[in-house]
Write a protein that holds these residues in place. Structure first.
Motif, PDB file in Angstrom:
ATOM      1  N   PHE A 133      23.987 -57.194  50.666  1.00  0.00           N
ATOM      2  CA  PHE A 133      24.037 -57.374  49.209  1.00  0.00           C
ATOM      3  C   PHE A 133      24.505 -56.056  48.617  1.00  0.00           C
ATOM      4  O   PHE A 133      23.854 -55.020  48.778  1.00  0.00           O
ATOM      5  N   VAL A 134      25.663 -56.080  47.964  1.00  0.00           N
ATOM      6  CA  VAL A 134      26.255 -54.874  47.382  1.00  0.00           C
ATOM      7  C   VAL A 134      26.530 -55.140  45.910  1.00  0.00           C
ATOM      8  O   VAL A 134      27.189 -56.124  45.578  1.00  0.00           O
ATOM      9  N   VAL A 182      14.973 -50.578  43.127  1.00  0.00           N
ATOM     10  CA  VAL A 182      14.847 -50.472  44.585  1.00  0.00           C
ATOM     11  C   VAL A 182      13.585 -51.176  45.073  1.00  0.00           C
ATOM     12  O   VAL A 182      13.590 -51.857  46.105  1.00  0.00           O
ATOM     13  N   GLU A 183      12.496 -51.058  44.331  1.00  0.00           N
ATOM     14  CA  GLU A 183      11.248 -51.717  44.740  1.00  0.00           C
ATOM     15  C   GLU A 183      11.403 -53.230  44.781  1.00  0.00           C
ATOM     16  O   GLU A 183      10.874 -53.898  45.674  1.00  0.00           O
ATOM     17  N   VAL A 191      16.605 -53.907  53.237  1.00  0.00           N
ATOM     18  CA  VAL A 191      16.572 -52.529  53.708  1.00  0.00           C
ATOM     19  C   VAL A 191      17.680 -51.762  52.995  1.00  0.00           C
ATOM     20  O   VAL A 191      18.844 -52.184  53.014  1.00  0.00           O
ATOM     21  N   LEU A 192      17.326 -50.666  52.361  1.00  0.00           N
ATOM     22  CA  LEU A 192      18.300 -49.878  51.616  1.00  0.00           C
ATOM     23  C   LEU A 192      19.251 -49.167  52.564  1.00  0.00           C
ATOM     24  O   LEU A 192      18.831 -48.467  53.483  1.00  0.00           O
ATOM     25  N   ILE A 223      24.451 -49.971  44.732  1.00  0.00           N
ATOM     26  CA  ILE A 223      23.444 -50.118  45.787  1.00  0.00           C
ATOM     27  C   ILE A 223      23.948 -51.087  46.847  1.00  0.00           C
ATOM     28  O   ILE A 223      24.526 -52.127  46.527  1.00  0.00           O
ATOM     29  N   SER A 224      23.715 -50.719  48.091  1.00  0.00           N
ATOM     30  CA  SER A 224      23.970 -51.616  49.213  1.00  0.00           C
ATOM     31  C   SER A 224      22.678 -51.777  49.996  1.00  0.00           C
ATOM     32  O   SER A 224      22.049 -50.793  50.378  1.00  0.00           O
TER      33      SER A 224
END
Length: 228
Positions: A133-134, A182-183, A191-192, A223-224
């Motif tokens: 997921f990007v 992010v949370e 997973v970041l 974010i990926s």
């Protein structure tokens, strides 16, 4: 009516893209491309696809894409490609088959989504294990102020709805901190892999002076994450 179906807004947005005075060409597209995997053979969903720029690039690279947008006006101008299926739908209600996708992407659309946590949970279900997921959004230091300001970070901890004037009055966006973004992803089982805040180089500012403000604070967050 979807925001991008407002004629006044749409005219302003298209002029911005035509003149290249936005962030897309100089910052967002290169930053997004750097995070994307090789698309050949992938099953992809593009959330908030607009006129299909990202979807077309992925399809041309060999992906099969379902491209989703709430705006009939944007979809009416979308570039057609045999590997793209366009779908008009609100992301708040969108649902896709479980474990049907290898990659989900979104370019500068998710700051319009109120229930980010709910959407993230659905994206996790749509992806196969290991799926990616990007996405890009306006940076939280930009969305934070309750009263719009170009250079001031204020009200950062107060998440929620913001109203802005952007071509028209009353444009609604949703402010979230980097931490809560992010949370929500981690809670959904992601997973970041990368978190980036692209800003223009001095050379870019010299060539395109309108980018100068973005040297003072990052305009974008990318974010990926990968489904665990």
């Amino acid at each position: 009516m979807a925001l991008y179906d407002d004629p006044a807004f749409l005219a302003g947005y298209r002029e911005l893209r035509r003149t290249g005075l936005g962030l897309n060409d100089e910052l967002e597209i290169p930053a997004m491309e750097a995070l994307l995997p090789s698309a050949a053979g992938l099953r992809v969903a593009d959330l908030g696809c607009g006129e299909g720029g990202l979807a077309v690039r992925l399809a041309a690279a060999g992906a099969s894409v379902v491209a989703v947008d709430a705006s009939a006006s944007m979809l009416s101008r979308a570039v057609q490609h045999p590997q793209i299926r366009y779908l008009q739908a609100d992301l708040a209600q969108l649902d896709l088959p479980e474990s049907s996708l290898d990659l989900v992407v979104s370019s500068l659309a998710l700051h319009y989504v109120d229930d980010f946590t709910g959407l993230v949970g659905r994206v996790a279900r749509w992806l196969v294990p290991g799926g990616q997921f990007v996405f890009s959004v306006e940076h939280p230091v930009v969305t934070a102020p309750v009263e719009a300001a170009d250079r001031v970070v204020d009200d950062y901890a107060d998440e929620g709805l913001r109203q802005r004037t952007w071509f028209v009055d009353g444009v609604i966006k949703y402010h979230r901190t980097i931490g809560s973004t992010v949370e929500a992803l981690v809670a959904a089982g992601f997973v970041l892999e990368a978190l980036r805040e692209p800003q223009p180089s001095p050379g870019q500012v010299e060539r395109s002076p309108h980018l100068a403000v973005h040297r003072r604070r990052p305009p974008l967050l990318l974010i990926s994450v990968r489904r665990g």
